[in-house]
Design an enzyme around this catalytic site. Structure first.
Site, PDB file in Angstrom:
ATOM      1  CG  HIS A  44      -1.888   1.269   1.347  1.00 22.45           C
ATOM      2  ND1 HIS A  44      -3.143   1.110   0.378  1.00 22.45           N
ATOM      3  CD2 HIS A  44      -1.876   2.091   1.888  1.00 22.45           C
ATOM      4  CE1 HIS A  44      -3.721   2.016   0.545  1.00 22.45           C
ATOM      5  NE2 HIS A  44      -3.119   2.978   1.515  1.00 22.45           N
ATOM      6  CG  HIS A  90     -10.276   3.872   2.776  1.00 23.20           C
ATOM      7  ND1 HIS A  90     -10.678   4.223   4.092  1.00 23.20           N
ATOM      8  CD2 HIS A  90      -8.804   3.927   2.949  1.00 23.20           C
ATOM      9  CE1 HIS A  90      -9.841   4.303   4.736  1.00 23.20           C
ATOM     10  NE2 HIS A  90      -8.521   4.352   4.186  1.00 23.20           N
TER      11      HIS A  90
END
Length: 737
Positions: A44, A90
């Site tokens: 990420h 998200h």
């Protein structure tokens, strides 16, 4: 604490990565340092599987002021003003806790914008969910949809930024892994842009905003792993947002920036205090020395590990000029926010963390930001797909094309998304010229007489069948949406949502999609200014469709955008680009194949990028000449669906087209490079089409109350526009309630 193989694995590091940490430090890491490396080297934060491929994307252009590498990309919008924009995902948090996962996704992307000094003026979202009926997970999918939409609405509405558009699609592969991609755009003066680049040895490092808690710990690592049966137990990894506090933070940051005392600023997003400090230090070639005893905390007994990895929301880290701290503190006190000096800029390029009189971590910034793992994962195999190339026998299951049209416009993918966007305040700030339901959102910039158009597009079905072509089509459609409103596409951001990159056939999808984006963005002159990569979107070994989402931004002179809907009776209905069709193989990727035939096969529609570019250029000239009374691009569902979407309760159309031996393809084929428009001057529209070397077809004219489509001798479709609108508007409310 002894670092064991089990502890290394728990931090989602490989043994080889751990060995590299030891080599970089010249010693074994502490437990706190292990945590720091685990988040900074997570997929990420580090993009370790995609970095080498992302480097091939075009990133510079006529309008680009700041490309990838900062919190957001920046383009010049004229007269001394710039726009900052970016898209982020998200996904994993929104599956675990839909409301807060989506809400904090909005909060995070807004901070990316105002940390650049730009005031957010628009938000869009791109959503993917599992099927809402007919499966074992449908009830859960409905709860996720409701939670995600509520979370987006809550944060955006409370913060006071309009959510002006987006897209929402449904496929079974997203049941265990929804996609929540959020785009934001802000504007500021060109000489008021700020960067996250620490400088000035001895300058104070100041923490501002909300207090630090235990929410979001290991959020970045969680977003870099597949979901398992235990994933629902990870609720503590999902942050909790407070949009009202973020609004205060925005105003305080903008005001503090105007003092001239701020040198650099960075939001605490993924990996929180860790990433904001080491990335600012690395960009500036300096060190950051932090004392965690000074960090405002809302929970007692927090360890250094917890404070460094917390992803509590609404926090920023900034560097100020030494001696001017009080100017900064005064502003944040005014807005009721914490502002505390917690560290200092040093000359040793190290991130040094102190807590309770001990040095808990001492790591060279380049080791965290630059020298982390970078993989060229195996990908020289065919991209993953199971769907056949050849059309299955018996796919033509209906000859009632009117019934087929009603089923299509009432399907979850194509139906009205009013249930979603009516929860958003899309008019706040009074700058929205075209909002949800338009081909592209358009907002005016009052300060310079310019309007900005924005569109998000992606088609996972196309990319599953051919990742490279599917990605090129996403770029083309997003640019076409802007051109349909009259805007010139100038720059792009992307969100790459894929499965497990450790599987070569999945990595091949990613590499091919990036290749398609590279080709198309270079051709359409829309360089990539930044974006996001979200990998490991898999649940129990089942991955999502490869889903690159393209956000394209365009510029136009402020004027009333061309509406989608027909405006009057008797206007000529023209198809710019002509009656370009698809073949049976390409038809297998269509919404008709999905909804009516219940099959998936073949390839996406072929794309001639030069022809597409010429169609868009012609459309912009038609709009500039005031010749388009309405306009709508042809995409999902083809010509018949585009006509239906252009109808209103009052206005329909009488359309005559030559029907071939496969009326399904004539009516519902999804060939690109086509725009439906109405005009009062077909001769001038034809002149412009000839100028750009493209075809047009005059299909008929608008009429009252009915949509008729036929070959001139009989009507294949003859339906009241009121019936169309009822079918179009009723699906989502019925499914979700």
């Amino acid at each position: 604490m002894t670092i064991t193989p089990e502890l290394i694995a728990q931090h989602q590091l490989t043994q080889a990565e751990y060995d590299k940490i030891v080599s970089l430090l010249g010693r074994e890491p502490s437990y706190t340092e292990l945590g720091v490396f685990s988040v900074m080297w997570s997929e990420h934060c580090s993009y370790k599987s995609s970095r080498i491929h992302l480097k091939t994307l075009p990133t510079t252009g006529k309008y680009v002021v700041q490309g990838p590498g900062e919190n957001a990309g920046i383009i010049d919008i004229g007269d001394g003003w710039v726009a900052a924009f970016k898209i982020e995902s998200h996904n994993h948090p929104s599956y675990i806790e839909p409301f807060q996962g989506a809400a904090t996704g909005v909060g995070g992307i807004l901070r990316d914008i105002f940390t650049m000094g730009a005031r957010p003026v628009a938000v869009l979202n791109s959503l993917r969910f599992g099927l809402l009926e007919g499966t074992a997970t449908s009830e859960h999918n409905r709860r996720i949809v409701s939670g995600v939409v509520s979370g987006i609405a809550h944060y955006g509405n409370c913060f006071g930024v309009p959510t002006v558009g987006g897209e929402c699609l449904f496929e079974d592969c997203y049941s265990g892994n929804p996609l929540v991609n959020v785009f934001a755009l802000g504007v500021c003066k060109a000489d008021e842009v700020f960067f996250a680049k620490a400088s000035g040895i001895g300058n104070p490092v100041i923490y501002v905003g909300a207090k630090t808690g235990r929410d979001g710990i290991h959020g970045a690592s969680m977003a870099s792993a597949e979901f398992t049966e235990e994933s629902k137990q990870k609720r503590p990894n999902v942050q909790v947002g407070d949009p009202f506090l973020e609004k205060l933070l925005l105003e305080a940051c903008i005001e503090a920036m105007k003092t001239g005392a701020i040198v650099a600023i960075q939001d605490m997003g993924a990996a929180g205090l860790t990433s904001s400090s080491c990335e600012m230090g690395d960009r500036g070639g300096v060190g950051i020395d932090i004392n965690l005893d000074l960090v405002p905390q809302r929970e007692k007994g927090m360890t250094a590990y917890e404070m460094l990895l917390s992803e509590s929301q609404e926090r920023m880290l900034l560097v100020a000029e030494k001696g001017r701290e009080e100017e900064v503190f005064r502003v944040f006190r005014k807005w009721g926010l914490d502002a505390v000096t917690i560290g200092v800029v040093t000359d040793d390029q190290k991130l040094r963390i102190r807590h309770k009189g001990e040095v808990m971590a001492e790591i060279p910034n380049p080791a965290l930001a630059q020298e982390g793992p970078k993989y060229d994962r195996p990908h020289n195999v065919a991209p993953y797909r199971k769907a056949p190339v050849e059309a299955p026998g018996g796919w033509r299951k209906s000859s009632d094309y009117q019934s087929d049209l009603v089923k299509l416009i009432a399907s979850p993918d194509l139906c009205s998304k009013r249930w979603i966007w009516q929860q958003y305040d899309y008019q706040v700030r009074t700058n929205t010229l075209a909002g949800p339901g338009s081909d592209a959102a358009v907002i005016r910039i009052k300060e310079n007489g310019t309007s900005i158009a924005m569109s998000l597009d992606g088609n996972g079905r196309y990319c599953y069948l051919d990742p490279r072509l599917g990605a090129k089509l996403a770029v083309a459609e997003s640019c076409r949406n802007l051109s349909t409103t009259g805007a010139l596409p100038v720059a792009a951001t992307n969100n790459l949502n894929f499965g497990n990159p450790e599987r070569p056939e999945i990595m091949a999808q990613l590499v091919e999609a990036i290749g398609g984006i590279r080709e198309a963005c270079a051709f359409f002159e829309t360089p990539i200014t930044g974006g996001n990569v979200s990998l490991y979107n898999e649940t129990l070994g089942e991955g999502i469709y490869p889903t690159p989402v393209l956000g394209i931004v365009g510029l136009m002179k402020t004027a009333a955008p061309v509406p989608v809907a027909f405006q009057r009776e008797g206007a000529a209905v023209v198809l710019l680009g002509g009656l370009r069709g698809t073949n049976e193989t390409e038809f297998g990727s269509s919404e008709y194949a999905k909804v009516i035939a219940g099959e998936l096969w073949g390839t996406p529609p072929a794309l001639d990028m030069l022809y597409e570019k010429n169609v868009q250029s012609a459309m912009r000239e038609i709009v500039a000449a005031g010749l388009a009374e309405s306009a709508h691009d042809l995409s999902d569902g083809g010509l018949a669906v585009a006509l239906s979407e252009s109808c209103t309760e009052v206005w329909g159309a009488n359309i005559q087209i030559p029907l071939s031996g496969t009326p399904e393809i004539d009516l519902f084929g999804e060939a690109p490079s086509r725009i439906l428009l109405t005009t009062g001057d077909t001769a001038r529209v034809a002149e412009i089409a000839v100028k750009f070397g493209i075809e047009i077809a005059v299909l008929g004219s608008t009429m009252k109350g009915q949509l008729q489509i036929g070959d001139g001798t009989a009507w294949t479709i003859d339906i009241a526009t009121s019936d169309l609108k009822t079918a179009f508007e009723s699906t989502l409310p019925a499914l979700l309630h």
